[in-house]
Motif scaffolding. Structure first.
Motif, mmCIF file in Angstrom:
data_model
loop_
_atom_site.group_PDB
_atom_site.id
_atom_site.type_symbol
_atom_site.label_atom_id
_atom_site.label_comp_id
_atom_site.label_asym_id
_atom_site.label_seq_id
_atom_site.Cartn_x
_atom_site.Cartn_y
_atom_site.Cartn_z
ATOM 1 N N PRO A 223 0.824 -1.216 0.000
ATOM 2 C CA PRO A 223 0.000 0.000 0.000
ATOM 3 C C PRO A 223 0.854 1.260 0.000
ATOM 4 N N GLY A 224 2.034 1.169 0.563
ATOM 5 C CA GLY A 224 3.049 2.218 0.552
ATOM 6 C C GLY A 224 4.380 1.606 0.126
ATOM 7 N N PRO A 225 5.456 2.369 0.171
ATOM 8 C CA PRO A 225 6.754 1.876 -0.309
ATOM 9 C C PRO A 225 7.447 0.903 0.637
ATOM 10 N N ALA A 226 6.957 0.738 1.863
ATOM 11 C CA ALA A 226 7.693 -0.040 2.866
ATOM 12 C C ALA A 226 7.857 -1.507 2.482
ATOM 13 N N ASP A 227 6.844 -2.121 1.862
ATOM 14 C CA ASP A 227 6.952 -3.535 1.522
ATOM 15 C C ASP A 227 8.054 -3.782 0.490
ATOM 16 N N ALA A 228 8.150 -2.901 -0.497
ATOM 17 C CA ALA A 228 9.204 -3.068 -1.501
ATOM 18 C C ALA A 228 10.581 -2.981 -0.848
ATOM 19 N N GLU A 229 10.729 -2.057 0.091
ATOM 20 C CA GLU A 229 12.008 -1.920 0.790
ATOM 21 C C GLU A 229 12.299 -3.152 1.638
ATOM 22 N N ALA A 230 11.274 -3.682 2.293
ATOM 23 C CA ALA A 230 11.457 -4.866 3.136
ATOM 24 C C ALA A 230 11.850 -6.078 2.305
ATOM 25 N N TYR A 231 11.225 -6.262 1.152
ATOM 26 C CA TYR A 231 11.558 -7.415 0.320
ATOM 27 C C TYR A 231 12.932 -7.265 -0.320
ATOM 28 N N ASP A 232 13.329 -6.046 -0.581
ATOM 29 C CA ASP A 232 14.685 -5.837 -1.095
ATOM 30 C C ASP A 232 15.714 -6.297 -0.066
ATOM 31 N N ARG A 233 15.465 -5.982 1.196
ATOM 32 C CA ARG A 233 16.362 -6.453 2.265
ATOM 33 C C ARG A 233 16.248 -7.962 2.458
ATOM 34 N N ALA A 258 -1.556 -3.351 -3.543
ATOM 35 C CA ALA A 258 -0.635 -3.405 -4.692
ATOM 36 C C ALA A 258 -0.528 -2.037 -5.360
ATOM 37 N N VAL A 259 -0.273 -1.015 -4.548
ATOM 38 C CA VAL A 259 -0.190 0.358 -5.046
ATOM 39 C C VAL A 259 1.194 0.654 -5.612
ATOM 40 N N TRP A 260 2.230 0.387 -4.815
ATOM 41 C CA TRP A 260 3.590 0.760 -5.178
ATOM 42 C C TRP A 260 4.258 -0.381 -5.949
ATOM 43 N N LEU A 261 3.956 -0.441 -7.249
ATOM 44 C CA LEU A 261 4.534 -1.447 -8.128
ATOM 45 C C LEU A 261 5.466 -0.780 -9.127
ATOM 46 N N ASP A 262 6.529 -1.496 -9.538
ATOM 47 C CA ASP A 262 7.352 -0.981 -10.624
ATOM 48 C C ASP A 262 6.879 -1.610 -11.936
ATOM 49 N N ASP A 263 7.557 -1.282 -13.048
ATOM 50 C CA ASP A 263 7.115 -1.753 -14.357
ATOM 51 C C ASP A 263 7.048 -3.276 -14.423
ATOM 52 N N ALA A 264 8.071 -3.938 -13.885
ATOM 53 C CA ALA A 264 8.095 -5.398 -13.934
ATOM 54 C C ALA A 264 6.937 -5.991 -13.155
ATOM 55 N N GLU A 265 6.613 -5.392 -12.012
ATOM 56 C CA GLU A 265 5.520 -5.923 -11.202
ATOM 57 C C GLU A 265 4.166 -5.718 -11.880
ATOM 58 N N GLY A 289 0.968 8.021 -0.198
ATOM 59 C CA GLY A 289 1.561 8.429 -1.466
ATOM 60 C C GLY A 289 0.892 7.833 -2.680
ATOM 61 N N TYR A 290 -0.419 7.715 -2.644
ATOM 62 C CA TYR A 290 -1.147 7.057 -3.728
ATOM 63 C C TYR A 290 -0.871 7.701 -5.088
ATOM 64 N N THR A 291 -0.951 9.011 -5.163
ATOM 65 C CA THR A 291 -0.803 9.654 -6.468
ATOM 66 C C THR A 291 0.636 9.596 -6.972
ATOM 67 N N ARG A 292 1.580 9.336 -6.079
ATOM 68 C CA ARG A 292 2.972 9.168 -6.524
ATOM 69 C C ARG A 292 3.258 7.738 -6.959
ATOM 70 N N GLY A 293 2.586 6.771 -6.347
ATOM 71 C CA GLY A 293 2.966 5.390 -6.595
ATOM 72 C C GLY A 293 1.980 4.536 -7.360
ATOM 73 N N SER A 294 0.708 4.921 -7.401
ATOM 74 C CA SER A 294 -0.315 4.006 -7.902
ATOM 75 C C SER A 294 -0.163 3.684 -9.384
ATOM 76 N N ARG A 295 -0.373 2.409 -9.692
ATOM 77 C CA ARG A 295 -0.425 1.946 -11.085
ATOM 78 C C ARG A 295 -1.792 1.334 -11.393
ATOM 79 N N HIS A 296 -2.771 1.571 -10.520
ATOM 80 C CA HIS A 296 -4.070 0.932 -10.688
ATOM 81 C C HIS A 296 -4.741 1.302 -12.002
ATOM 82 N N ALA A 297 -4.703 2.580 -12.363
ATOM 83 C CA ALA A 297 -5.361 2.995 -13.604
ATOM 84 C C ALA A 297 -4.703 2.330 -14.806
#
Length: 459
Positions: A223-233, A258-265, A289-297
């Motif tokens: 939902p925010g960037p924290a999960d991506a950072e945690a999985y990177d670690r 599943a808000v903060w996804l990169d292109d591959a995700e 940070g929905y409007t910064r991270g969301s890829r839902h649309a």
């Protein structure tokens, strides 16, 4: 169950042709829609049927809330401060409240959520994980008559409240799903908390269990960037990349957020046909940070399986799917992208597209012969419908959930003239006030009111 006619409304079918049928009558027989046509023809076909007069009203399919927590939060709605961080909110408020809540609290909370949902036209609620008493949640939801999926939350991270070993979590999940009917309004599913609180063993075990039980499953992620950072670690790669390696993604899975996804995700979500529940109100309320991270649309535009959700009463604050559709559309339009989300797309997410996303598109989400009679009548005499314009735009932009008058679920009238038929609202309100006070006392929490302001500390 006797036959029922809903007479003379403007019916937004959400069928493949997106037909809007003016002055149309819907015949309900048992739990299903039997016919759509003129009042004269259907009265002849269904003699003696009860009638609901929908003249001048707008009639729509029941709305779908794909991510709605029902326990504890409804008893303390509006009490968790909005000037604290997520960790403080969780560990100073949510964990103590769940620790001191009991089965009576959970059943009452679920009933409150269901009644409020129905009053806003929501006929299907997917509970993404109850902490302690899922059986009581089932009872509370069933009392109000809403359609729902329910499971018991599980995680196996060390030194986290309510955690348990993976095999114990999976055994409990299996017991809960097997204890519920496989058909009917309230069914079970496999639910993990997700985030970085589940081991690979638990993720893969849950996916295998869902396959074995032939049931859907869900968990939360990013939902925010924290999960991506945690999985990177944790493993040196993004969460959904990791899930793909584990082999746990696919059409059976509904990812909460599943808000903060990169292109591959994003590509992985689309390629695996994994579904996503988007809860825009919660992301804004929690400043994620929905409007910064969301890829839902983007997922919607590229044919992904997306539904709308409202999260919890101290995150999304209200189980109002039309409000979620409004926020989703408004936020995406404000990003000034070349192909903005339109009202008709957002309303589809709340109905037929959401139904397909959660695996129930053949049963709910549109008003068609043979489908479940999940039907909402909106009071067309309300000023919100005067004058009558484009229905899709008014449904999404017009804040019309307050005009919900009558609701059917599986052919049963569960809201009539704005009043629930299976629950005494006055008794419900009294019980909620009493149990809220008692729960806060047991948890040792004193709410901090905004008005009147607390006295300033002496200088």
């Amino acid at each position: 169950m006797t036959d029922l006619l809903i007479v003379g409304g403007d019916v937004v079918t959400m069928d493949p042709a997106r037909r809007v049928l003016t002055g149309t009558t819907i015949a309900v027989s048992g739990d299903a829609i039997a016919a759509l046509g003129t009042a004269e023809d259907l009265r002849a076909r269904f003699p003696g049927a009860r009638e609901i007069d929908a003249s001048g009203c707008v009639v729509v399919p029941g709305l779908i809330n794909a991510h709605q927590h029902t326990t504890i939060d409804p008893l303390v709605r509006g009490m968790i401060p909005d000037d604290i961080g997520a960790q403080e909110s969780i560990f100073d408020w949510i964990v103590p409240l769940h620790t001191h809540g009991d089965g009576d609290d959970d059943e009452l909370s679920a009933t409150l959520t269901a009644v409020e949902s129905l009053s806003r036209g929501v006929t299907t609620v997917l509970e993404p994980g109850t902490v302690a008493y899922p059986e009581r949640v089932v009872a509370g939801l069933s009392a109000a008559g809403i359609r729902a999926r329910v499971g018991g939350w599980g995680w196996d991270a060390k030194d986290v409240p309510f955690s348990a070993p993976a095999d114990e979590v999976l055994a409990r999940q299996a017991d809960i799903v097997r204890s519920l009917p496989t058909t009917g309004p309230v069914t079970g599913w496999v639910t993990l908390v997700g985030h970085d609180l589940a081991s690979d063993e638990l993720f893969t075990g849950a996916a295998e269990l869902a396959e074995r039980l032939d049931t859907p499953l869900t968990w939360h992620i990013s939902p925010g960037p924290a999960d991506a950072e945690a999985y990177d670690r944790r493993c040196g790669r993004r969460p959904l990349v990791h899930f793909r390696e584990l082999g746990v993604l696919g059409p059976r899975l509904l990812l909460g957020h599943a808000v903060w996804l990169d292109d591959a995700e994003v590509d992985i979500v689309l390629d695996t046909r994994t579904a996503v529940a988007a809860c825009p109100g919660a992301y804004m309320r929690l400043a994620q940070g929905y409007t910064r991270g969301s890829r839902h649309a983007e997922l919607v535009r590229r044919g992904g399986r997306v539904a709308l959700g409202c999260d919890a009463h101290n995150a999304g604050d209200a189980p109002d799917v039309l409000l979620a559709a409004y926020l989703f559309t408004a936020l995406e339009r404000d990003r000034d992208l070349p192909d903005p989300i339109r009202a008709e797309q957002a309303f589809a997410l709340a109905t037929i597209d959401g139904a397909h996303a959660i695996g129930l598109g053949d049963r709910i989400g549109s008003l068609e012969v043979g489908k479940a009679a999940d039907i909402v009548v909106l009071d067309g005499s309300d000023p919100a419908w005067t004058p009558r314009g484009d229905l899709a735009r008014q449904l999404v932009w017009g804040h019309v959930s307050r005009t919900v008058r009558d609701v059917l679920v599986d052919g049963r009238v569960v809201l009539r003239d704005r009043r629930p038929t299976g629950v005494d609202p006055e008794a419900l309100a009294a019980a909620a006030a009493e149990r809220s006070t008692a729960l806060l006392r047991r948890a040792g929490i004193t709410p901090r009111p905004t008005w009147p302001p607390e006295p300033a500390a002496p200088r």
